[in-house]
Design an enzyme around this catalytic site. Structure first.
Site, PDB file in Angstrom:
ATOM      1  N   TYR A  46      26.246  29.491  36.320  1.00 35.60           N
ATOM      2  CA  TYR A  46      26.163  30.801  35.660  1.00 35.60           C
ATOM      3  C   TYR A  46      27.254  30.984  34.608  1.00 35.60           C
ATOM      4  O   TYR A  46      27.320  32.029  33.967  1.00 35.60           O
ATOM      5  CB  TYR A  46      26.085  31.961  36.647  1.00 35.60           C
ATOM      6  CG  TYR A  46      27.134  32.066  37.749  1.00 35.60           C
ATOM      7  CD1 TYR A  46      28.493  32.056  37.482  1.00 35.60           C
ATOM      8  CD2 TYR A  46      26.725  32.247  39.076  1.00 35.60           C
ATOM      9  CE1 TYR A  46      29.431  32.197  38.489  1.00 35.60           C
ATOM     10  CE2 TYR A  46      27.657  32.387  40.101  1.00 35.60           C
ATOM     11  CZ  TYR A  46      29.017  32.361  39.796  1.00 35.60           C
ATOM     12  OH  TYR A  46      29.947  32.507  40.794  1.00 35.60           O
TER      13      TYR A  46
ATOM     14  N   LYS B 108      34.114  32.345  34.884  1.00 35.63           N
ATOM     15  CA  LYS B 108      33.754  30.921  34.819  1.00 35.63           C
ATOM     16  C   LYS B 108      33.348  30.534  33.386  1.00 35.63           C
ATOM     17  O   LYS B 108      33.607  29.405  32.954  1.00 35.63           O
ATOM     18  CB  LYS B 108      32.606  30.602  35.791  1.00 35.63           C
ATOM     19  CG  LYS B 108      32.951  30.788  37.278  1.00 35.63           C
ATOM     20  CD  LYS B 108      33.899  29.747  37.813  1.00 35.63           C
ATOM     21  CE  LYS B 108      33.987  29.784  39.338  1.00 35.63           C
ATOM     22  NZ  LYS B 108      35.043  28.939  39.879  1.00 35.63           N
TER      23      LYS B 108
HETATM   24  C1  HXC Z   1      32.819  45.097  46.657  1.00 35.60           C
HETATM   25  C2  HXC Z   1      34.964  44.248  46.871  1.00 35.60           C
HETATM   26  C3  HXC Z   1      34.495  43.289  47.835  1.00 35.60           C
HETATM   27  C4  HXC Z   1      33.098  43.311  48.184  1.00 35.60           C
HETATM   28  C5  HXC Z   1      36.626  43.015  47.524  1.00 35.60           C
HETATM   29  N1  HXC Z   1      36.264  44.019  46.730  1.00 35.60           N
HETATM   30  N2  HXC Z   1      35.552  42.528  48.208  1.00 35.60           N
HETATM   31  N3  HXC Z   1      34.128  45.128  46.293  1.00 35.60           N
HETATM   32  N4  HXC Z   1      32.298  44.209  47.550  1.00 35.60           N
HETATM   33  N5  HXC Z   1      32.583  42.464  49.066  1.00 35.60           N
HETATM   34  C6  HXC Z   1      37.146  44.803  45.875  1.00 35.60           C
HETATM   35  C7  HXC Z   1      38.125  45.614  46.705  1.00 35.60           C
HETATM   36  O1  HXC Z   1      37.528  46.799  47.194  1.00 35.60           O
HETATM   37  C8  HXC Z   1      39.237  45.867  45.710  1.00 35.60           C
HETATM   38  O2  HXC Z   1      38.909  46.880  44.796  1.00 35.60           O
HETATM   39  C9  HXC Z   1      39.276  44.581  44.911  1.00 35.60           C
HETATM   40  O3  HXC Z   1      37.973  43.970  45.068  1.00 35.60           O
HETATM   41  C10 HXC Z   1      40.329  43.629  45.400  1.00 35.60           C
HETATM   42  O4  HXC Z   1      40.094  43.362  46.778  1.00 35.60           O
HETATM   43  P1  HXC Z   1      41.249  42.828  47.745  1.00 35.60           P
HETATM   44  O5  HXC Z   1      40.613  42.561  49.052  1.00 35.60           O
HETATM   45  O6  HXC Z   1      42.420  43.757  47.699  1.00 35.60           O
HETATM   46  O7  HXC Z   1      41.685  41.513  46.975  1.00 35.60           O
HETATM   47  P2  HXC Z   1      42.385  40.220  47.533  1.00 35.60           P
HETATM   48  O8  HXC Z   1      42.969  40.442  48.890  1.00 35.60           O
HETATM   49  O9  HXC Z   1      43.255  39.746  46.464  1.00 35.60           O
HETATM   50  O10 HXC Z   1      41.160  39.215  47.739  1.00 35.60           O
HETATM   51  C11 HXC Z   1      40.468  38.650  46.643  1.00 35.60           C
HETATM   52  C12 HXC Z   1      38.967  38.530  46.947  1.00 35.60           C
HETATM   53  C13 HXC Z   1      38.768  37.824  48.300  1.00 35.60           C
HETATM   54  C14 HXC Z   1      38.321  37.778  45.800  1.00 35.60           C
HETATM   55  C15 HXC Z   1      38.379  39.923  47.019  1.00 35.60           C
HETATM   56  O11 HXC Z   1      37.401  37.801  48.615  1.00 35.60           O
HETATM   57  C16 HXC Z   1      39.316  36.447  48.295  1.00 35.60           C
HETATM   58  O12 HXC Z   1      40.510  36.257  48.473  1.00 35.60           O
HETATM   59  N6  HXC Z   1      38.491  35.424  48.079  1.00 35.60           N
HETATM   60  C17 HXC Z   1      38.927  34.016  48.022  1.00 35.60           C
HETATM   61  C18 HXC Z   1      37.890  33.097  48.553  1.00 35.60           C
HETATM   62  C19 HXC Z   1      36.551  33.215  47.863  1.00 35.60           C
HETATM   63  O13 HXC Z   1      36.143  34.276  47.435  1.00 35.60           O
HETATM   64  N7  HXC Z   1      35.810  32.107  47.818  1.00 35.60           N
HETATM   65  C20 HXC Z   1      34.456  32.106  47.295  1.00 35.60           C
HETATM   66  C21 HXC Z   1      34.447  31.470  45.994  1.00 35.60           C
HETATM   67  S1  HXC Z   1      32.780  31.088  45.526  1.00 35.60           S
HETATM   68  P3  HXC Z   1      39.337  48.443  44.993  1.00 35.60           P
HETATM   69  O14 HXC Z   1      38.759  49.110  43.783  1.00 35.60           O
HETATM   70  O15 HXC Z   1      38.702  48.895  46.286  1.00 35.60           O
HETATM   71  O16 HXC Z   1      40.841  48.465  45.039  1.00 35.60           O
HETATM   72  C22 HXC Z   1      32.807  30.906  43.872  1.00 35.60           C
HETATM   73  C23 HXC Z   1      31.673  30.297  43.116  1.00 35.60           C
HETATM   74  C24 HXC Z   1      30.362  30.252  43.781  1.00 35.60           C
HETATM   75  O17 HXC Z   1      33.718  31.235  43.251  1.00 35.60           O
HETATM   76  C25 HXC Z   1      29.354  29.555  42.889  1.00 35.60           C
HETATM   77  C26 HXC Z   1      27.988  29.577  43.467  1.00 35.60           C
HETATM   78  C27 HXC Z   1      26.969  28.814  42.683  1.00 35.60           C
END
Ligand code: HXC
Length: 254
Positions: free
Chosen positions: A143, A158
């Site tokens: 994407y 990305k």
């Molecule tokens: C809506 C969300 C949410 C959800 C977080 N937020 N999760 N909003 N739906 N499911 C919002 C929160 O409410 C907050 O906004 C803001 O995002 C930041 O969230 P935090 O939890 O405080 O952030 P943090 O602790 O830094 O965590 C970052 C993260 C987390 C991205 C949200 O999921 C993470 O650490 N992920 C790392 C691992 C990961 O995601 N791996 C998958 C990668 S897959 P507000 O406004 O409420 O303050 C990929 C490619 C896939 O990248 C390709 C497929 C083909």
């Protein structure tokens, strides 16, 4: 890659962990980074499989430039050099664009786009100062050039990383012999993407149906490709290699 030093950001799980495992078992000295020390230690044990391999975890956040600079210093102190960088750390969640908060947008942009730039900038400067013709692999997604409905933050980031890949390939390739390439994985089993983005049974079924080969990819397949790009593909520069079973081409049901 034997005795060469590789940094894999986001190396405590998913594709990062499998890439680190492949590199370590090929004899590389591997640094894995992540935010959670316990997860990094567990990943290290998984990677080692009881063998005497070189794996060093560094707790850091790619969003923090001081952490990134410390990652470079600590790697050089521990292993004496850096030869390869895999920008794998990512953040993602599904949210309809109109419901995505500004902080949600900024968070994913910060991890994926800024984090990739910070790590490339810091490691690249280390290479330039030391006359090392290093290699970068950036993890993107199809994407990046297609549409990422439901993940506008990740897709936009990305797309930026893909352009960063091509830009660095030209700029640093010409001036310093540094190669920069990207991998665009499709749906890969045992990854954060699989857990988060295809969590419902319905979503999982839809995903499988969308892949012409009818299966998810294996993280080991991504690791083999990353190893090939870093270790063997010495004339590859500015390329993005898709590994998705043909998913992104599959627009019309047949
Ligand atoms: C809506 C969300 C949410 C959800 C977080 N937020 N999760 N909003 N739906 N499911 C919002 C929160 O409410 C907050 O906004 C803001 O995002 C930041 O969230 P935090 O939890 O405080 O952030 P943090 O602790 O830094 O965590 C970052 C993260 C987390 C991205 C949200 O999921 C993470 O650490 N992920 C790392 C691992 C990961 O995601 N791996 C998958 C990668 S897959 P507000 O406004 O409420 O303050 C990929 C490619 C896939 O990248 C390709 C497929 C083909």
């Amino acid at each position: 890659m034997k005795n060469e030093v590789v940094i894999v950001t986001g190396g405590s799980s998913g594709m990062g962990k499998y890439m680190a495992k492949k590199f370590a078992h090929e004899g590389a000295k591997v640094v894995i980074t992540g935010r959670d020390e316990a997860r990094l230690q567990a990943a290290k044990e998984d990677i080692l499989e009881g063998k005497d391999l070189q794996v060093h975890p560094i707790v850091m956040d790619v969003r923090n430039i001081e952490d990134v600079e410390r990652m470079v210093d600590e790697t050089v102190q521990k292993y004496g050099a850096i030869h390869h960088l895999v920008n794998n750390a990512a953040g993602n969640f599904i949210a309809p664009t109109e419901k995505l908060s500004i902080n949600g947008w900024n968070t994913v942009i910060d991890i994926v786009l800024n984090g990739t730039f910070y790590c490339s900038h810091a490691v690249g400067n280390y290479w330039i100062e030391n006359g090392i013709e290093g290699n970068i692999v950036n993890m993107v997604a199809t994407y990046a050039w297609n549409a990422g409905a439901g993940v506008i933050h990740s897709a936009s980031a990305k797309a930026g990383v893909l352009t960063m890949t091509r830009t660095l390939a030209v700029e640093w390739g010409r001036r310093y012999g540094i190669r920069t390439n990207a991998i665009a994985p499709g749906p890969i089993d045992r990854t954060g993407g699989a857990e988060k983005l295809w969590e419902s049974v319905e979503a999982a079924k839809r995903t499988l149906k969308s892949v012409p080969l009818g299966r998810l990819g294996e993280p080991e397949e991504i690791a083999d490709l990353a190893y090939f790009i870093l270790n063997d593909a010495t004339y590859m520069n500015g390329e993005v290699v898709t590994l998705d079973g043909g998913q992104w081409l599959n627009q019309f049901p047949f």
